[in-house]
Design an enzyme around this catalytic site. Sequence first.
Site, PDB file in Angstrom:
ATOM      1  N   GLU A 116      -0.550  33.699 -16.278  1.00 11.30           N
ATOM      2  CA  GLU A 116      -0.902  35.142 -16.408  1.00 11.30           C
ATOM      3  C   GLU A 116      -2.483  35.218 -15.859  1.00 11.30           C
ATOM      4  O   GLU A 116      -3.558  35.258 -16.446  1.00 11.30           O
ATOM      5  CB  GLU A 116      -1.289  35.763 -17.680  1.00 11.30           C
ATOM      6  N   HIS A 123      -3.625  32.620 -25.114  1.00 10.32           N
ATOM      7  CA  HIS A 123      -3.599  33.585 -24.240  1.00 10.32           C
ATOM      8  C   HIS A 123      -4.919  33.793 -23.480  1.00 10.32           C
ATOM      9  O   HIS A 123      -6.217  33.546 -24.317  1.00 10.32           O
ATOM     10  CB  HIS A 123      -3.174  34.762 -25.102  1.00 10.32           C
TER      11      HIS A 123
HETATM   12  O1  G3P Z   1       0.694  38.695 -22.903  1.00 11.98           O
HETATM   13  C1  G3P Z   1       1.128  39.610 -21.805  1.00 11.98           C
HETATM   14  C2  G3P Z   1      -0.205  40.362 -21.681  1.00 11.98           C
HETATM   15  O2  G3P Z   1      -1.301  39.630 -21.273  1.00 11.98           O
HETATM   16  C3  G3P Z   1       0.169  41.109 -20.201  1.00 11.98           C
HETATM   17  O3  G3P Z   1      -0.567  42.382 -20.515  1.00 11.98           O
HETATM   18  O4  G3P Z   1      -0.956  44.747 -20.153  1.00 11.98           O
HETATM   19  O5  G3P Z   1      -0.819  43.361 -18.034  1.00 11.98           O
HETATM   20  O6  G3P Z   1       1.264  43.754 -19.481  1.00 11.98           O
HETATM   21  P1  G3P Z   1      -0.073  43.676 -19.501  1.00 11.98           P
END
Ligand code: G3P
Length: 219
Positions: free
Chosen positions: A140, A92
């Site tokens: 991400e 992550h």
């Molecule tokens: O693992 C998912 C996370 O990194 C996303 O965070 O707060 O942008 O939904 P958020």
Amino acid sequence: MKPLIVVNVKTYQTGTGPRLLKLIKKLEEVKAETGSKIILSVPATDIYRASSETNLPIYAQHTDLATYGPNTGAILPESVRLAGAKGTILNHAEKKIDLKILKKTVAAARLNKLKVIVCADTLDEVRLLARLRPDYLAIEPPELIGGNHSVTKARPKIITETVKIVKKIDPMIKVLVGAGIKTAYDIKKSMELGADGILIASGITGAKDPKKVLIDMIS
Ligand code: G3P
């Protein structure tokens, strides 16, 4: 096709201890009312508590490349499995793993019958990490994590490119999209762009009514 929803509670206060149990009840109601597939990723210290309370698949947020022995503080894939986890997130953006270590960590997770969600920050990482054949590959962009400008709005191309790269390497790998996911548009657009589901944190852990937020997003 219904989106896979991976809720990563990170270390938000609403995602640990007794408050996690309240969130689990809400997620179970969402699953019952929408038929969506929900995976819940919790802190290592809450895996046993969570997996004892629910049939939702519980995932670790990280596991270390270590096994039984003198490894103080390590999070073993064996222990995560014994605590009831069905899988683990690895690499992550907030818990990066060196590629050489990551390869072995994915193998150790598999050996312990854990499903693996490997996270990538960039398309270069997608190209590298898809070759590890994880069960899920999540894209991400770190700069969008935790914000209100979602990856689907800010960088739709990175989603289509990720799907293209991953499905070319192995069509069995499911693609997840995360970072700033907060609305029904974000889920709908991610699916239209070829993703199999989404990863979400603050949109749920910070919501007054996580059940309503998630049902609105899914429906
Ligand atoms: O693992 C998912 C996370 O990194 C996303 O965070 O707060 O942008 O939904 P958020």
